[in-house]
Design a protein around this motif. Structure first.
Motif, PDB file in Angstrom:
ATOM      1  N   GLY A 134     -14.100 -12.498  -6.761  1.00  0.00           N
ATOM      2  CA  GLY A 134     -15.063 -13.090  -6.183  1.00  0.00           C
ATOM      3  C   GLY A 134     -16.432 -12.946  -5.073  1.00  0.00           C
ATOM      4  N   PHE A 135     -15.298 -11.985  -4.577  1.00  0.00           N
ATOM      5  CA  PHE A 135     -16.498 -11.312  -3.121  1.00  0.00           C
ATOM      6  C   PHE A 135     -16.488 -10.375  -4.555  1.00  0.00           C
ATOM      7  CE2 PHE A 135     -16.190  -7.411  -0.508  1.00  0.00           C
ATOM      8  CZ  PHE A 135     -17.850  -7.540  -0.541  1.00  0.00           C
ATOM      9  N   THR A 136     -15.835  -9.115  -5.119  1.00  0.00           N
ATOM     10  CA  THR A 136     -15.620  -8.345  -6.114  1.00  0.00           C
ATOM     11  C   THR A 136     -15.835  -9.517  -6.999  1.00  0.00           C
ATOM     12  OG1 THR A 136     -13.607  -7.653  -6.768  1.00  0.00           O
ATOM     13  CG2 THR A 136     -13.942  -7.231  -4.247  1.00  0.00           C
ATOM     14  N   ASN A 137     -16.628  -8.048  -8.259  1.00  0.00           N
ATOM     15  CA  ASN A 137     -16.565  -8.587  -9.940  1.00  0.00           C
ATOM     16  C   ASN A 137     -15.490  -8.054 -10.444  1.00  0.00           C
ATOM     17  OD1 ASN A 137     -18.362  -6.214 -10.127  1.00  0.00           O
ATOM     18  ND2 ASN A 137     -19.457  -7.537 -10.660  1.00  0.00           N
ATOM     19  N   GLN A 138     -14.676  -7.332 -10.011  1.00  0.00           N
ATOM     20  CA  GLN A 138     -13.197  -6.796 -10.546  1.00  0.00           C
ATOM     21  C   GLN A 138     -12.304  -7.987 -10.896  1.00  0.00           C
ATOM     22  OE1 GLN A 138     -12.593  -3.652  -8.171  1.00  0.00           O
ATOM     23  NE2 GLN A 138     -10.931  -2.789  -9.061  1.00  0.00           N
ATOM     24  N   TYR A 139     -12.659  -8.491 -12.027  1.00  0.00           N
ATOM     25  CA  TYR A 139     -12.063  -9.383 -12.252  1.00  0.00           C
ATOM     26  C   TYR A 139     -10.025  -9.496 -13.126  1.00  0.00           C
ATOM     27  CZ  TYR A 139     -15.717 -11.758 -12.087  1.00  0.00           C
ATOM     28  OH  TYR A 139     -17.102 -12.620 -12.178  1.00  0.00           O
ATOM     29  N   ASP A 140     -10.687  -8.079 -14.050  1.00  0.00           N
ATOM     30  CA  ASP A 140      -8.991  -6.914 -13.866  1.00  0.00           C
ATOM     31  C   ASP A 140      -8.075  -6.511 -13.121  1.00  0.00           C
ATOM     32  OD1 ASP A 140      -7.210  -5.814 -15.428  1.00  0.00           O
ATOM     33  OD2 ASP A 140      -8.910  -4.818 -17.454  1.00  0.00           O
ATOM     34  N   GLN A 182       6.852 -10.831  14.511  1.00  0.00           N
ATOM     35  CA  GLN A 182       5.823 -11.786  14.181  1.00  0.00           C
ATOM     36  C   GLN A 182       5.879 -12.405  13.029  1.00  0.00           C
ATOM     37  OE1 GLN A 182       3.166 -10.107  18.251  1.00  0.00           O
ATOM     38  NE2 GLN A 182       1.952 -11.499  17.073  1.00  0.00           N
ATOM     39  N   GLY A 183       6.622 -11.954  12.022  1.00  0.00           N
ATOM     40  CA  GLY A 183       6.092 -12.463  10.864  1.00  0.00           C
ATOM     41  C   GLY A 183       5.587 -12.136  10.334  1.00  0.00           C
ATOM     42  N   ILE A 184       4.323 -11.456  10.601  1.00  0.00           N
ATOM     43  CA  ILE A 184       2.936 -11.359  10.342  1.00  0.00           C
ATOM     44  C   ILE A 184       3.175 -10.690   8.077  1.00  0.00           C
ATOM     45  CG2 ILE A 184       0.624  -9.917   9.870  1.00  0.00           C
ATOM     46  CD1 ILE A 184       0.939  -9.658  13.437  1.00  0.00           C
ATOM     47  N   ALA A 185       2.414 -10.868   7.576  1.00  0.00           N
ATOM     48  CA  ALA A 185       2.138 -10.715   5.903  1.00  0.00           C
ATOM     49  C   ALA A 185       0.871  -9.677   5.882  1.00  0.00           C
ATOM     50  CB  ALA A 185       2.245 -11.891   5.453  1.00  0.00           C
ATOM     51  N   LEU A 186       1.347  -9.461   4.935  1.00  0.00           N
ATOM     52  CA  LEU A 186      -0.237  -8.113   4.760  1.00  0.00           C
ATOM     53  C   LEU A 186      -0.332  -8.584   3.176  1.00  0.00           C
ATOM     54  CD1 LEU A 186      -1.731  -5.999   5.340  1.00  0.00           C
ATOM     55  CD2 LEU A 186       0.238  -4.482   4.147  1.00  0.00           C
ATOM     56  N   VAL A 187      -2.210  -8.820   2.877  1.00  0.00           N
ATOM     57  CA  VAL A 187      -2.453  -8.439   1.369  1.00  0.00           C
ATOM     58  C   VAL A 187      -3.015  -7.348   1.682  1.00  0.00           C
ATOM     59  CG1 VAL A 187      -4.562  -9.439   0.077  1.00  0.00           C
ATOM     60  CG2 VAL A 187      -3.734 -10.826   1.632  1.00  0.00           C
ATOM     61  N   PRO A 188      -2.643  -6.176   0.552  1.00  0.00           N
ATOM     62  CA  PRO A 188      -3.048  -5.619   0.480  1.00  0.00           C
ATOM     63  C   PRO A 188      -4.753  -5.282  -0.131  1.00  0.00           C
ATOM     64  CG  PRO A 188      -1.262  -5.161  -0.969  1.00  0.00           C
ATOM     65  CD  PRO A 188      -1.119  -6.646  -0.885  1.00  0.00           C
ATOM     66  N   THR A 189      -5.039  -5.573  -0.942  1.00  0.00           N
ATOM     67  CA  THR A 189      -6.481  -5.555  -2.131  1.00  0.00           C
ATOM     68  C   THR A 189      -6.934  -4.038  -1.943  1.00  0.00           C
ATOM     69  OG1 THR A 189      -7.619  -5.787   0.000  1.00  0.00           O
ATOM     70  CG2 THR A 189      -7.249  -7.623  -0.518  1.00  0.00           C
ATOM     71  N   LEU A 190      -5.986  -3.475  -2.802  1.00  0.00           N
ATOM     72  CA  LEU A 190      -6.381  -1.507  -2.807  1.00  0.00           C
ATOM     73  C   LEU A 190      -7.117  -1.203  -3.646  1.00  0.00           C
ATOM     74  CD1 LEU A 190      -2.566  -1.087  -2.789  1.00  0.00           C
ATOM     75  CD2 LEU A 190      -3.900  -0.237  -1.003  1.00  0.00           C
ATOM     76  N   SER A 191      -8.220  -2.066  -4.822  1.00  0.00           N
ATOM     77  CA  SER A 191      -9.040  -1.825  -5.749  1.00  0.00           C
ATOM     78  C   SER A 191     -10.100  -1.776  -5.459  1.00  0.00           C
ATOM     79  CB  SER A 191      -8.693  -2.825  -6.922  1.00  0.00           C
ATOM     80  OG  SER A 191      -8.169  -4.129  -6.611  1.00  0.00           O
ATOM     81  N   LEU A 192     -10.216  -2.852  -3.905  1.00  0.00           N
ATOM     82  CA  LEU A 192     -11.545  -3.082  -3.480  1.00  0.00           C
ATOM     83  C   LEU A 192     -11.903  -1.488  -2.875  1.00  0.00           C
ATOM     84  CD1 LEU A 192     -13.398  -5.585  -1.585  1.00  0.00           C
ATOM     85  CD2 LEU A 192     -11.567  -5.690  -0.594  1.00  0.00           C
ATOM     86  N   PHE A 193     -10.988  -0.988  -2.527  1.00  0.00           N
ATOM     87  CA  PHE A 193     -11.271   0.118  -1.999  1.00  0.00           C
ATOM     88  C   PHE A 193     -11.584   1.515  -2.551  1.00  0.00           C
ATOM     89  CE2 PHE A 193      -8.753  -1.974   1.910  1.00  0.00           C
ATOM     90  CZ  PHE A 193      -9.390  -2.793   2.074  1.00  0.00           C
TER      91      PHE A 193
END
Ligand SMILES: [Zn+2]
Length: 406
Positions: free
Chosen positions: A324-330, A275-286
């Motif tokens: 912007g949800f997290t304030n972990q900008y770095d 289906q050509g699905i893409a993934l955004v990891p957001t690893l540092s959020l976890f």
């Protein structure tokens, strides 16, 4: 007044700002750096990049490229230049963006720098905010009043009783109980000219409480309306049932991995590919969740394994942090964690060529003649050390400096 996340209070009058408004008829030249024209290219050393009216007009070695006499020249000796970065998961939801249409430009610019431009972002996907503020902010960015990235924004739909525990209870969220309601909300978003759709196929209701999943038929009805308008659909899956809803509904992009869940199954990986699905990891959020360190370590290990399996399966990984949800900008930690699953070149591709290709921005993602002059100048080589991707000296969007390290 009740605040909405891209809800019914959107004002259509703040839409339709031509992105070209950001381009200026000014010649900017980057001279002396090492250029990676794309993640898989061999570097051009002692390079010259000429930009004019928002576009790259020449790239080559020093001596081979003519530097216009009226150009503003930035000496990039010892630095590395790559294409402008995409962050495919951000939010303009912090208090500083309130009344972005009329707020003074200085604090908006300062926060845009802290959150995005100093990390090299020239294009972002906002996946949930108060649309009135975000669209007003985009208008001011594109008018040149607030130096910032190219902003895309997605309208949100939550399942019934799916208000996530981490969002303030007083914010009214758009929920859909039926396929008809989901289709109607999506038609409204598309009518406003929003750039995409984001579905909560799984909503977190609090520790120990069951996740509220969206019925795949409801999700599918929304996705079909977005696709008919030529717009992509993102989803926040939260758990494996939410991933199954992504697959069943034809969602395009998973906005997160699913922390604490088992690896994607072979059947799921096959469907992602088909289906050509893409993934955004957001690893540092976890990695930064307010849980015991050993739990955070386990959550990160599961999500890193998901990213690796997804990428090894040939799926497009799109860089994204949920900032912007997290304030972990770095962004340093995100790069370190991604490097556990991907090569340095693959991490660079997730910031540049992958999103440009996935979102059909034919003039972005590479440093080539006639491409948009979206560029990041780094203090170190990102293929030697992936954390150099966070060491930004200059960010340039459409040939205009939007960040300069002091
Ligand atoms: Zn988010």
């Amino acid at each position: 007044m009740t605040r909405h996340w891209l809800g019914a209070a959107l004002l259509s009058c703040v839409l339709a700002v031509p992105p070209s408004a950001v381009a200026e008829a000014q010649t900017l030249v980057l001279k002396g750096g090492s250029v990676y024209a794309s993640p898989d290219a061999t570097p051009i050393s002692n390079a010259v990049i000429v930009t004019s009216a928002g576009l790259i007009t020449a790239v080559g070695r020093e001596g081979e490229v003519q530097i216009p006499s009226d150009a503003q020249v930035i000496d990039c000796t010892g630095k590395t230049i790559v294409a402008g970065f995409w962050n495919s998961h951000v939010h303009f939801a912090e208090g500083v963006w309130r009344n972005a249409g009329s707020a003074p430009a200085a604090p908006l610019t300062e926060h845009m720098q802290a959150m995005l431009t100093r990390w090299g972002f020239t294009t972002v996907w906002d996946l949930g905010s108060d649309g009135r503020d975000t669209l007003a902010l985009r208008r001011r960015v594109n008018a040149g009043e607030v130096p910032g990235p190219d902003i895309h924004t997605a309208g949100n739909i939550f399942p019934r009783d799916g208000h996530p525990a981490y969002l303030p209870a007083e914010i009214k969220l758009p929920e859909a109980s039926t396929p008809e309601e989901a289709a109607q909300l999506t038609r409204m978003y598309m009518g406003f000219g929003l750039d995409g759709l984001k579905l909560f196929t799984g909503s977190f209701k609090g520790t120990g409480k069951p996740v509220v999943n969206m019925d795949p038929a409801i999700a599918k009805a929304a996705v079909e309306v977005a696709h008919a308008a030529g717009k992509p659909a993102f989803a926040h899956p939260q758990n494996m049932a939410g991933v199954e809803a992504v697959i069943a509904a034809g969602v395009d992009i998973m906005a997160h991995t699913v922390a604490g869940e088992p690896p994607y199954s072979p059947e799921q990986l096959a469907r992602f590919k088909q289906q050509g699905i893409a993934l955004v990891p957001t690893l540092s959020l976890f990695a930064k969740l307010p849980v015991a360190p050993e739990i955070a370590t386990r959550l990160v290990a599961t999500t890193v394994a998901q990213v690796k399996a997804f990428s090894d399966n040939g799926g497009p990984v799109l860089f994204g942090t949920d900032v912007g949800f997290t304030n972990q900008y770095d962004t340093t930690l995100e790069y370190e964690l991604m490097r556990r699953a991907l090569s340095e070149r693959q991490v660079l591709a997730s910031l540049t060529t992958n999103p440009a290709k996935y979102f059909k921005s034919a003039k972005k993602g590479r440093i080539e003649k006639e491409f948009d002059a979206d560029l990041v100048v780094l203090d170190g080589d990102p293929l030697a050390d992936v954390t150099n991707l966070a060491k930004v000296a200059y960010t340039i969007r459409a040939g205009k400096l939007i960040y300069q390290k002091q």
